[in-house]
Design a protein around this motif. Sequence first.
Motif, PDB file in Angstrom:
ATOM      1  N   HIS A 204     -14.972 -42.110  -2.889  1.00 28.97           N
ATOM      2  CA  HIS A 204     -15.298 -42.082  -4.315  1.00 28.97           C
ATOM      3  C   HIS A 204     -15.080 -43.487  -4.846  1.00 28.97           C
ATOM      4  CE1 HIS A 204     -15.734 -40.788  -8.399  1.00 28.97           C
ATOM      5  NE2 HIS A 204     -14.476 -41.040  -8.715  1.00 28.97           N
ATOM      6  N   ARG A 205     -16.138 -44.116  -5.333  1.00 28.39           N
ATOM      7  CA  ARG A 205     -16.059 -45.510  -5.814  1.00 28.39           C
ATOM      8  C   ARG A 205     -15.350 -46.398  -4.799  1.00 28.39           C
ATOM      9  NH1 ARG A 205     -15.976 -47.103 -11.380  1.00 28.39           N
ATOM     10  NH2 ARG A 205     -16.263 -45.365 -12.751  1.00 28.39           N
ATOM     11  N   GLY A 206     -15.658 -46.154  -3.515  1.00 32.46           N
ATOM     12  CA  GLY A 206     -15.137 -47.029  -2.459  1.00 32.46           C
ATOM     13  C   GLY A 206     -13.753 -46.678  -1.959  1.00 32.46           C
TER      14      GLY A 206
ATOM     15  N   ASP B 179      -3.776 -37.600 -25.966  1.00 27.99           N
ATOM     16  CA  ASP B 179      -3.485 -37.269 -24.557  1.00 27.99           C
ATOM     17  C   ASP B 179      -2.421 -38.216 -24.004  1.00 27.99           C
ATOM     18  OD1 ASP B 179      -5.289 -35.161 -24.260  1.00 27.99           O
ATOM     19  OD2 ASP B 179      -6.910 -36.453 -23.524  1.00 27.99           O
ATOM     20  N   ILE B 180      -1.595 -37.658 -23.118  1.00 25.88           N
ATOM     21  CA  ILE B 180      -0.583 -38.477 -22.432  1.00 25.88           C
ATOM     22  C   ILE B 180      -0.896 -38.415 -20.944  1.00 25.88           C
ATOM     23  CG2 ILE B 180       1.880 -38.727 -21.894  1.00 25.88           C
ATOM     24  CD1 ILE B 180       2.371 -37.034 -24.520  1.00 25.88           C
ATOM     25  N   PHE B 181      -1.158 -39.558 -20.349  1.00 24.73           N
ATOM     26  CA  PHE B 181      -1.444 -39.608 -18.910  1.00 24.73           C
ATOM     27  C   PHE B 181      -0.235 -40.129 -18.136  1.00 24.73           C
ATOM     28  CE2 PHE B 181      -5.758 -39.437 -20.467  1.00 24.73           C
ATOM     29  CZ  PHE B 181      -6.442 -38.757 -19.477  1.00 24.73           C
ATOM     30  N   ILE B 182      -0.076 -39.572 -16.936  1.00 22.07           N
ATOM     31  CA  ILE B 182       0.894 -40.090 -15.969  1.00 22.07           C
ATOM     32  C   ILE B 182       0.041 -40.650 -14.825  1.00 22.07           C
ATOM     33  CG2 ILE B 182       2.651 -39.450 -14.275  1.00 22.07           C
ATOM     34  CD1 ILE B 182       3.399 -37.131 -16.275  1.00 22.07           C
ATOM     35  N   GLY B 183       0.113 -41.942 -14.611  1.00 24.77           N
ATOM     36  CA  GLY B 183      -0.707 -42.566 -13.577  1.00 24.77           C
ATOM     37  C   GLY B 183       0.153 -43.074 -12.437  1.00 24.77           C
ATOM     38  N   THR B 184      -0.261 -42.767 -11.227  1.00 26.90           N
ATOM     39  CA  THR B 184       0.505 -43.204 -10.051  1.00 26.90           C
ATOM     40  C   THR B 184      -0.411 -43.396  -8.852  1.00 26.90           C
ATOM     41  OG1 THR B 184       0.815 -40.878  -9.505  1.00 26.90           O
ATOM     42  CG2 THR B 184       2.701 -41.990 -10.513  1.00 26.90           C
ATOM     43  N   TYR B 185      -0.038 -44.301  -7.985  1.00 31.49           N
ATOM     44  CA  TYR B 185      -0.534 -44.263  -6.615  1.00 31.49           C
ATOM     45  C   TYR B 185       0.289 -43.143  -5.950  1.00 31.49           C
ATOM     46  CZ  TYR B 185      -1.893 -45.751  -1.964  1.00 31.49           C
ATOM     47  OH  TYR B 185      -2.415 -45.781  -0.697  1.00 31.49           O
TER      48      TYR B 185
ATOM     49  N   GLU C 220       0.010 -47.584  13.672  1.00 35.41           N
ATOM     50  CA  GLU C 220      -1.365 -47.186  13.319  1.00 35.41           C
ATOM     51  C   GLU C 220      -1.479 -46.920  11.816  1.00 35.41           C
ATOM     52  OE1 GLU C 220      -2.592 -45.037  17.561  1.00 35.41           O
ATOM     53  OE2 GLU C 220      -1.716 -43.837  15.959  1.00 35.41           O
ATOM     54  N   PHE C 221      -0.484 -46.217  11.283  1.00 38.33           N
ATOM     55  CA  PHE C 221      -0.536 -45.882   9.856  1.00 38.33           C
ATOM     56  C   PHE C 221      -0.357 -47.137   8.987  1.00 38.33           C
ATOM     57  CE2 PHE C 221       1.213 -43.712   5.948  1.00 38.33           C
ATOM     58  CZ  PHE C 221       0.031 -43.068   5.612  1.00 38.33           C
ATOM     59  N   LEU C 222       0.438 -48.068   9.497  1.00 39.31           N
ATOM     60  CA  LEU C 222       0.656 -49.319   8.779  1.00 39.31           C
ATOM     61  C   LEU C 222      -0.674 -50.060   8.571  1.00 39.31           C
ATOM     62  CD1 LEU C 222       2.979 -51.026   7.633  1.00 39.31           C
ATOM     63  CD2 LEU C 222       3.143 -52.157   9.835  1.00 39.31           C
ATOM     64  N   MET C 223      -1.459 -50.120   9.614  1.00 39.30           N
ATOM     65  CA  MET C 223      -2.737 -50.833   9.498  1.00 39.30           C
ATOM     66  C   MET C 223      -3.659 -50.111   8.513  1.00 39.30           C
ATOM     67  SD  MET C 223      -2.000 -53.380  11.068  1.00 39.30           S
ATOM     68  CE  MET C 223      -3.501 -54.266  10.673  1.00 39.30           C
ATOM     69  N   LYS C 224      -3.643 -48.770   8.588  1.00 43.97           N
ATOM     70  CA  LYS C 224      -4.490 -48.009   7.653  1.00 43.97           C
ATOM     71  C   LYS C 224      -4.026 -48.232   6.210  1.00 43.97           C
ATOM     72  CE  LYS C 224      -5.734 -44.130  10.638  1.00 43.97           C
ATOM     73  NZ  LYS C 224      -5.745 -42.679  10.768  1.00 43.97           N
ATOM     74  N   PHE C 225      -2.716 -48.178   6.008  1.00 41.38           N
ATOM     75  CA  PHE C 225      -2.158 -48.316   4.657  1.00 41.38           C
ATOM     76  C   PHE C 225      -2.478 -49.708   4.089  1.00 41.38           C
ATOM     77  CE2 PHE C 225       1.179 -49.198   1.544  1.00 41.38           C
ATOM     78  CZ  PHE C 225       1.269 -48.013   0.832  1.00 41.38           C
ATOM     79  N   LEU C 226      -2.236 -50.723   4.894  1.00 39.27           N
ATOM     80  CA  LEU C 226      -2.444 -52.093   4.401  1.00 39.27           C
ATOM     81  C   LEU C 226      -3.923 -52.381   4.154  1.00 39.27           C
ATOM     82  CD1 LEU C 226       0.198 -54.035   6.561  1.00 39.27           C
ATOM     83  CD2 LEU C 226       0.335 -53.457   4.121  1.00 39.27           C
ATOM     84  N   ASN C 227      -4.799 -51.658   4.874  1.00 38.00           N
ATOM     85  CA  ASN C 227      -6.235 -51.864   4.680  1.00 38.00           C
ATOM     86  C   ASN C 227      -6.841 -50.853   3.702  1.00 38.00           C
ATOM     87  OD1 ASN C 227      -6.605 -54.117   6.390  1.00 38.00           O
ATOM     88  ND2 ASN C 227      -6.319 -52.769   8.151  1.00 38.00           N
ATOM     89  N   GLY C 228      -5.993 -50.044   3.098  1.00 37.10           N
ATOM     90  CA  GLY C 228      -6.494 -49.078   2.102  1.00 37.10           C
ATOM     91  C   GLY C 228      -7.299 -47.939   2.696  1.00 37.10           C
ATOM     92  N   LYS C 229      -7.105 -47.652   3.991  1.00 33.90           N
ATOM     93  CA  LYS C 229      -7.867 -46.561   4.636  1.00 33.90           C
ATOM     94  C   LYS C 229      -7.046 -45.272   4.587  1.00 33.90           C
ATOM     95  CE  LYS C 229     -11.246 -49.266   6.043  1.00 33.90           C
ATOM     96  NZ  LYS C 229     -12.243 -49.439   4.993  1.00 33.90           N
ATOM     97  N   VAL C 230      -6.522 -44.987   3.416  1.00 26.94           N
ATOM     98  CA  VAL C 230      -5.682 -43.813   3.176  1.00 26.94           C
ATOM     99  C   VAL C 230      -6.117 -43.206   1.840  1.00 26.94           C
ATOM    100  CG1 VAL C 230      -3.612 -44.524   4.475  1.00 26.94           C
ATOM    101  CG2 VAL C 230      -3.971 -45.380   2.148  1.00 26.94           C
ATOM    102  N   MET C 231      -5.550 -42.024   1.524  1.00 24.26           N
ATOM    103  CA  MET C 231      -6.014 -41.397   0.278  1.00 24.26           C
ATOM    104  C   MET C 231      -5.699 -42.277  -0.930  1.00 24.26           C
ATOM    105  SD  MET C 231      -3.566 -38.312  -0.903  1.00 24.26           S
ATOM    106  CE  MET C 231      -1.830 -38.219  -0.538  1.00 24.26           C
ATOM    107  N   PHE C 232      -6.678 -42.384  -1.789  1.00 21.19           N
ATOM    108  CA  PHE C 232      -6.628 -43.225  -2.986  1.00 21.19           C
ATOM    109  C   PHE C 232      -6.551 -44.712  -2.681  1.00 21.19           C
ATOM    110  CE2 PHE C 232      -6.133 -39.092  -4.833  1.00 21.19           C
ATOM    111  CZ  PHE C 232      -7.055 -39.189  -5.862  1.00 21.19           C
ATOM    112  N   GLY C 233      -6.961 -45.072  -1.470  1.00 17.79           N
ATOM    113  CA  GLY C 233      -7.226 -46.468  -1.150  1.00 17.79           C
ATOM    114  C   GLY C 233      -6.003 -47.366  -1.144  1.00 17.79           C
ATOM    115  N   SER C 234      -6.236 -48.600  -1.526  1.00 18.28           N
ATOM    116  CA  SER C 234      -5.219 -49.643  -1.383  1.00 18.28           C
ATOM    117  C   SER C 234      -4.170 -49.566  -2.493  1.00 18.28           C
ATOM    118  CB  SER C 234      -5.922 -51.009  -1.424  1.00 18.28           C
ATOM    119  OG  SER C 234      -5.017 -52.021  -1.776  1.00 18.28           O
TER     120      SER C 234
END
Length: 287
Positions: free
Chosen positions: A10-12, A37-43, A150-164
């Motif tokens: 979704h949007r990259g 409205d009150i939003f709570i925003g988080t990664y 393996e997960f470190l590389m995915k996380f640092l490259n944003g290849k996880v849910m909600f990206g980088s």
Amino acid sequence: MTEEELYVQHRGVYVPIALHPLESLKYAEEFTVRDDDIFIGTYPKSGTTWMQEIVPLIMSGGDLKPVLTLPNWDRVPWLEEHRAIELKLEDRPSPRILATHFHYPMMPKSWFNSKAKMLYVMRNPKDVFTSSYHYYKMATYLVDPGTCDEFLMKFLNGKVMFGSWFDHVKGWLNAKEKDRILYLTYEEMIMDLKGSISKICSFLGKSLSEEVMERIADHCTFKNMKQNKMSNYSLVPKQFMDTSKSEFLRKGVSGDWKNLFTVAQAEFFDSVYKEKLKDVDFKFIWD
Ligand code: PPS
């Protein structure tokens, strides 16, 4: 299963399709935001559940009823989750409290012209990584993290849910609506929960007595929230979250990354962090 099978772009950025079918993402983009409205925003894994407990308690003036009778996902629903449509967020009375993992540019178009407030919570990304690593093992709608490397590389490259994580935090820190965004960190909440509650009250224009703020802080400790079945995710069926692998409210501390990272992994993470956040002047209090 693979990213291609479990996520949609979704949007990259990757979002898990089981929670965010395309109609939910469209619903969120076209959502009509109200000024109150009150939003709570988080990664993800930065303190969402914690805030889903704190903010309703502030709004109820310390009355525990909302947090003892409604699961956190109904009490403070995610704008972009499939439940938003079922819950008919557009018909909910004001003031609505909504959670989102959206990056800044993904927010509903109407957010940008509104006066809605945003409580944006950030957490040490090494702890976000650590919390995510355990969570990805137990959440069956996510791709198995594999090894820590393996997960470190995915996380640092944003290849996880909600990206980088880096793009998420930088996007929100550079948002132009500074007057209606309160930036908080998980670490300051760990160090001084009542102080953070007081800050949130001022931002939301809620005046609560010291005694009520103390009561809210006490209810929202990790230990107490872990006992609350409306907040500890024990109501989620095992087929979605296998709690034999990890718990949702797992440790609730800062610095747990030290129990997972090797020295080399931490150094590598820090070098990427330094480069990616070099233009950010926000004073983070984590190591
Ligand atoms: S999610 O999936 O994005 O909604 O997850 P999120 O709620 O953002 O993050 C989960 C982590 O927050 C911790 N948590 C708390 N820490 C301290 N005190 C309280 N009250 C609290 N409530 C939730 C939770 O334990 C997860 O962190 P880890 O490190 O895995 O324990």
